[in-house]
Design a protein around this motif. Structure first.
Motif, short mmCIF file in Angstrom:
data_model
loop_
_atom_site.label_atom_id
_atom_site.label_comp_id
_atom_site.label_asym_id
_atom_site.label_seq_id
_atom_site.Cartn_x
_atom_site.Cartn_y
_atom_site.Cartn_z
N ARG A 12 0.82 -1.23 0.00
CA ARG A 12 0.00 0.00 0.00
C ARG A 12 0.85 1.27 0.00
N SER A 17 3.37 1.68 -1.92
CA SER A 17 3.86 1.88 -3.28
C SER A 17 2.88 2.69 -4.10
N LYS A 18 3.43 3.47 -5.00
CA LYS A 18 2.61 4.24 -5.93
C LYS A 18 2.62 3.61 -7.33
N GLN A 19 3.25 2.47 -7.45
CA GLN A 19 3.33 1.77 -8.73
C GLN A 19 1.97 1.15 -9.09
N PRO A 20 1.58 1.18 -10.35
CA PRO A 20 0.31 0.58 -10.76
C PRO A 20 0.22 -0.92 -10.43
N LYS A 79 -1.42 -2.14 -6.97
CA LYS A 79 -2.87 -2.37 -6.80
C LYS A 79 -3.23 -3.81 -7.11
#
Length: 102
Positions: A76, A78-81, A84
């Motif tokens: 959570r 991480s901002k990497q796609p 998700k």
């Protein structure tokens, strides 16, 4: 390399410690973290259940669930796609394992 570990022969007669016997499930979990779309959480649950029967160690599941919760928390951040997708897969795995732990 991970696929090679999965295809290695396991001596069915050897008396493995519970955590050693979960090597396949751990490899699948590693693949799930690296390539979230390539592994189904149900495959990991199947592997874990196979060794519960052999080792009678279903009570050790709670520490595995704590580990999954840590992985979800880390993902959570991480901002990497891909994160998700990973979060969704880890949450599904957690849900399935919690159902088994009832």
């Amino acid at each position: 390399w991970l696929d090679k570990v999965l295809s290695a022969d396991i001596d069915q007669e050897k008396d493995y410690e519970f955590w050693d016997s979960l090597n396949d499930a751990n490899v699948l979990l590693t693949k799930l973290c690296l390539q979230p779309a390539s592994i189904h959480p149900e495959d990991i649950v199947t592997d874990v259940k196979k060794y519960w029967i052999k080792t009678g160690a279903k009570s050790k599941l709670s520490s595995g669930l704590e580990h999954l919760n840590l992985l979800v928390t880390a993902a959570r951040l991480s901002k990497q796609p891909k994160a998700k997708i990973l979060i969704k897969a880890l949450e599904k795995l957690n849900e399935l394992l919690n159902k088994e732990n009832v």
